[in-house]
Design a protein around this motif. Structure first.
Motif, PDB file in Angstrom:
ATOM      1  N   LYS A 126       8.467 -28.404  18.822  1.00  0.00           N
ATOM      2  CA  LYS A 126       9.259 -27.333  19.427  1.00  0.00           C
ATOM      3  C   LYS A 126       8.413 -26.077  19.462  1.00  0.00           C
ATOM      4  O   LYS A 126       7.605 -25.841  18.570  1.00  0.00           O
ATOM      5  N   PRO A 127       8.588 -25.226  20.469  1.00  0.00           N
ATOM      6  CA  PRO A 127       7.778 -24.013  20.545  1.00  0.00           C
ATOM      7  C   PRO A 127       8.069 -23.064  19.383  1.00  0.00           C
ATOM      8  O   PRO A 127       9.199 -22.980  18.917  1.00  0.00           O
ATOM      9  N   ALA A 128       7.044 -22.388  18.933  1.00  0.00           N
ATOM     10  CA  ALA A 128       7.196 -21.437  17.831  1.00  0.00           C
ATOM     11  C   ALA A 128       7.905 -20.180  18.338  1.00  0.00           C
ATOM     12  O   ALA A 128       7.943 -19.904  19.525  1.00  0.00           O
ATOM     13  N   VAL A 129       8.436 -19.414  17.423  1.00  0.00           N
ATOM     14  CA  VAL A 129       9.107 -18.167  17.767  1.00  0.00           C
ATOM     15  C   VAL A 129       8.056 -17.168  18.241  1.00  0.00           C
ATOM     16  O   VAL A 129       7.020 -16.996  17.612  1.00  0.00           O
ATOM     17  N   THR A 130       8.318 -16.509  19.334  1.00  0.00           N
ATOM     18  CA  THR A 130       7.400 -15.524  19.879  1.00  0.00           C
ATOM     19  C   THR A 130       7.777 -14.144  19.364  1.00  0.00           C
ATOM     20  O   THR A 130       8.935 -13.749  19.429  1.00  0.00           O
ATOM     21  N   ILE A 131       6.788 -13.423  18.849  1.00  0.00           N
ATOM     22  CA  ILE A 131       7.019 -12.069  18.347  1.00  0.00           C
ATOM     23  C   ILE A 131       6.593 -11.093  19.441  1.00  0.00           C
ATOM     24  O   ILE A 131       5.458 -11.133  19.909  1.00  0.00           O
ATOM     25  N   VAL A 132       7.520 -10.252  19.846  1.00  0.00           N
ATOM     26  CA  VAL A 132       7.242  -9.274  20.893  1.00  0.00           C
ATOM     27  C   VAL A 132       7.370  -7.879  20.313  1.00  0.00           C
ATOM     28  O   VAL A 132       8.130  -7.657  19.374  1.00  0.00           O
ATOM     29  N   PRO A 133       6.623  -6.919  20.853  1.00  0.00           N
ATOM     30  CA  PRO A 133       6.749  -5.545  20.347  1.00  0.00           C
ATOM     31  C   PRO A 133       8.119  -4.977  20.692  1.00  0.00           C
ATOM     32  O   PRO A 133       8.779  -5.450  21.615  1.00  0.00           O
ATOM     33  N   PRO A 134       8.561  -3.957  19.961  1.00  0.00           N
ATOM     34  CA  PRO A 134       9.882  -3.382  20.226  1.00  0.00           C
ATOM     35  C   PRO A 134       9.937  -2.708  21.586  1.00  0.00           C
ATOM     36  O   PRO A 134       8.937  -2.180  22.074  1.00  0.00           O
ATOM     37  N   SER A 135      11.110  -2.753  22.201  1.00  0.00           N
ATOM     38  CA  SER A 135      11.302  -2.100  23.498  1.00  0.00           C
ATOM     39  C   SER A 135      11.335  -0.589  23.306  1.00  0.00           C
ATOM     40  O   SER A 135      11.399  -0.089  22.191  1.00  0.00           O
ATOM     41  N   LYS A 136      11.319   0.156  24.418  1.00  0.00           N
ATOM     42  CA  LYS A 136      11.382   1.626  24.344  1.00  0.00           C
ATOM     43  C   LYS A 136      12.670   2.068  23.661  1.00  0.00           C
ATOM     44  O   LYS A 136      12.671   2.995  22.853  1.00  0.00           O
ATOM     45  N   LYS A 137      13.775   1.381  23.964  1.00  0.00           N
ATOM     46  CA  LYS A 137      15.061   1.733  23.367  1.00  0.00           C
ATOM     47  C   LYS A 137      15.013   1.519  21.848  1.00  0.00           C
ATOM     48  O   LYS A 137      15.489   2.347  21.075  1.00  0.00           O
ATOM     49  N   GLN A 138      14.401   0.404  21.422  1.00  0.00           N
ATOM     50  CA  GLN A 138      14.285   0.121  19.994  1.00  0.00           C
ATOM     51  C   GLN A 138      13.352   1.121  19.311  1.00  0.00           C
ATOM     52  O   GLN A 138      13.607   1.543  18.189  1.00  0.00           O
ATOM     53  N   GLN A 139      12.266   1.505  19.976  1.00  0.00           N
ATOM     54  CA  GLN A 139      11.336   2.472  19.406  1.00  0.00           C
ATOM     55  C   GLN A 139      12.010   3.825  19.197  1.00  0.00           C
ATOM     56  O   GLN A 139      11.781   4.487  18.188  1.00  0.00           O
ATOM     57  N   ASN A 140      12.843   4.222  20.147  1.00  0.00           N
ATOM     58  CA  ASN A 140      13.548   5.503  20.017  1.00  0.00           C
ATOM     59  C   ASN A 140      14.572   5.465  18.886  1.00  0.00           C
ATOM     60  O   ASN A 140      14.882   6.489  18.290  1.00  0.00           O
ATOM     61  N   ALA A 141      15.120   4.279  18.604  1.00  0.00           N
ATOM     62  CA  ALA A 141      16.121   4.146  17.542  1.00  0.00           C
ATOM     63  C   ALA A 141      15.491   4.013  16.158  1.00  0.00           C
ATOM     64  O   ALA A 141      16.168   4.169  15.145  1.00  0.00           O
ATOM     65  N   MET A 142      14.170   3.728  16.097  1.00  0.00           N
ATOM     66  CA  MET A 142      13.501   3.536  14.804  1.00  0.00           C
ATOM     67  C   MET A 142      13.364   4.861  14.070  1.00  0.00           C
ATOM     68  O   MET A 142      13.122   5.893  14.692  1.00  0.00           O
ATOM     69  N   PRO A 143      13.498   4.849  12.738  1.00  0.00           N
ATOM     70  CA  PRO A 143      13.274   6.090  11.986  1.00  0.00           C
ATOM     71  C   PRO A 143      11.797   6.462  12.025  1.00  0.00           C
ATOM     72  O   PRO A 143      10.938   5.606  12.180  1.00  0.00           O
ATOM     73  N   ALA A 144      11.520   7.733  11.887  1.00  0.00           N
ATOM     74  CA  ALA A 144      10.139   8.205  11.916  1.00  0.00           C
ATOM     75  C   ALA A 144       9.373   7.665  10.713  1.00  0.00           C
ATOM     76  O   ALA A 144       9.919   7.535   9.627  1.00  0.00           O
ATOM     77  N   ARG A 145       8.109   7.320  10.933  1.00  0.00           N
ATOM     78  CA  ARG A 145       7.266   6.797   9.862  1.00  0.00           C
ATOM     79  C   ARG A 145       6.587   7.977   9.185  1.00  0.00           C
ATOM     80  O   ARG A 145       6.046   8.855   9.839  1.00  0.00           O
ATOM     81  N   TYR A 146       6.633   8.009   7.881  1.00  0.00           N
ATOM     82  CA  TYR A 146       5.997   9.081   7.129  1.00  0.00           C
ATOM     83  C   TYR A 146       4.683   8.580   6.577  1.00  0.00           C
ATOM     84  O   TYR A 146       4.645   7.792   5.646  1.00  0.00           O
ATOM     85  N   GLY A 147       3.596   9.028   7.181  1.00  0.00           N
ATOM     86  CA  GLY A 147       2.276   8.614   6.743  1.00  0.00           C
ATOM     87  C   GLY A 147       1.500   9.787   6.192  1.00  0.00           C
ATOM     88  O   GLY A 147       1.993  10.544   5.354  1.00  0.00           O
ATOM     89  N   TYR A 148       0.298   9.954   6.695  1.00  0.00           N
ATOM     90  CA  TYR A 148      -0.588  11.005   6.211  1.00  0.00           C
ATOM     91  C   TYR A 148      -1.118  11.808   7.393  1.00  0.00           C
ATOM     92  O   TYR A 148      -1.212  11.314   8.507  1.00  0.00           O
ATOM     93  N   THR A 149      -1.440  13.037   7.137  1.00  0.00           N
ATOM     94  CA  THR A 149      -1.994  13.920   8.143  1.00  0.00           C
ATOM     95  C   THR A 149      -3.143  14.695   7.509  1.00  0.00           C
ATOM     96  O   THR A 149      -3.406  14.566   6.316  1.00  0.00           O
ATOM     97  N   ILE A 150      -3.815  15.498   8.331  1.00  0.00           N
ATOM     98  CA  ILE A 150      -4.933  16.308   7.845  1.00  0.00           C
ATOM     99  C   ILE A 150      -4.522  17.767   7.931  1.00  0.00           C
ATOM    100  O   ILE A 150      -4.127  18.238   9.003  1.00  0.00           O
ATOM    101  N   GLN A 151      -4.592  18.486   6.807  1.00  0.00           N
ATOM    102  CA  GLN A 151      -4.377  19.925   6.855  1.00  0.00           C
ATOM    103  C   GLN A 151      -5.720  20.546   7.178  1.00  0.00           C
ATOM    104  O   GLN A 151      -6.639  20.530   6.374  1.00  0.00           O
ATOM    105  N   VAL A 152      -5.817  21.071   8.398  1.00  0.00           N
ATOM    106  CA  VAL A 152      -7.087  21.616   8.873  1.00  0.00           C
ATOM    107  C   VAL A 152      -7.327  23.000   8.303  1.00  0.00           C
ATOM    108  O   VAL A 152      -8.420  23.307   7.817  1.00  0.00           O
ATOM    109  N   VAL A 153      -6.306  23.881   8.358  1.00  0.00           N
ATOM    110  CA  VAL A 153      -6.499  25.261   7.941  1.00  0.00           C
ATOM    111  C   VAL A 153      -5.147  25.872   7.592  1.00  0.00           C
ATOM    112  O   VAL A 153      -4.111  25.414   8.067  1.00  0.00           O
ATOM    113  N   ALA A 154      -5.168  26.904   6.757  1.00  0.00           N
ATOM    114  CA  ALA A 154      -3.982  27.709   6.464  1.00  0.00           C
ATOM    115  C   ALA A 154      -4.319  29.137   6.852  1.00  0.00           C
ATOM    116  O   ALA A 154      -5.323  29.688   6.389  1.00  0.00           O
ATOM    117  N   VAL A 155      -3.498  29.728   7.727  1.00  0.00           N
ATOM    118  CA  VAL A 155      -3.763  31.073   8.243  1.00  0.00           C
ATOM    119  C   VAL A 155      -2.528  31.941   8.076  1.00  0.00           C
ATOM    120  O   VAL A 155      -1.437  31.437   7.812  1.00  0.00           O
TER     121      VAL A 155
END
Length: 174
Positions: free
Chosen positions: A63-92
């Motif tokens: 039987k064919p294996a399950v196909t994994i597809v990327p999330p649709s635009k609607k699903q991406q908009n519904a996803m919570p924001a990912r909290y990763g890392y950023t670069i603090q370039v400067v403080a002014v």
């Protein structure tokens, strides 16, 4: 004194040998009965065999294996924001300087933010660049910044730490 000790010891031993001292000894036992549960086997793909004209050759169909597809635009908009890392370039200390640094950062699709905060009564604007999944990715990105920004000694900062600070005011600039 020795005589008293010898007499005392003999009296004590004679008391132990008397036939009037009895004790009751009891014991308890406990038995647990374990029931074995029927274990279900994991579900597997069924294999069907099909024979071809030649009896020595057997083709196996699966039987064919399950196909994994990327999330649709609607699903991406519904996803919570990912909290990763950023670069603090400067403080002014002024909004004009924030705009100057934000315009001069490489525009390769990386987000640029400003974060406003007050530290010991002084207003500070920090310029943050990029969104990276790991600290290592953010450190690599620092090495790719132009020399003018490397001279400012940028460093990696957790977006989660910024969002959990007492007064987070992240504003996306691009």
């Amino acid at each position: 004194m020795k005589k008293i000790a010898i007499v005392g010891l003999s009296v004590l031993l004679s008391a132990c040998v008397s036939g009037q001292y009895t004790t009751d000894v009891s014991s308890e036992s406990y038995r647990e009965d374990y029931k074995t549960a029927q274990v279900e086997l994991p579900v597997t793909n069924e294999v069907a065999e099909t024979t071809v004209d030649t009896p020595a050759v057997v083709a196996v169909e699966t039987k064919p294996a399950v196909t994994i597809v990327p999330p649709s635009k609607k699903q991406q908009n519904a996803m919570p924001a990912r909290y990763g890392y950023t670069i603090q370039v400067v403080a002014v200390g002024s909004q004009a300087k924030v705009d100057h640094f934000a315009r001069n950062l490489p525009s390769n699709g990386e987000p640029v933010w400003e974060n406003y905060k007050v530290v010991n009564g002084t207003k500070w604007y920090t310029v943050l660049y990029g969104d990276y999944a790991t600290q290592a990715d953010a450190k690599k990105a620092i090495s790719r910044l132009p020399a003018e920004f490397k001279a400012l000694k940028p460093f990696v900062k957790s977006i989660d730490a910024i969002k959990n600070s007492p007064y987070p005011t992240l504003n996306k600039l691009n």
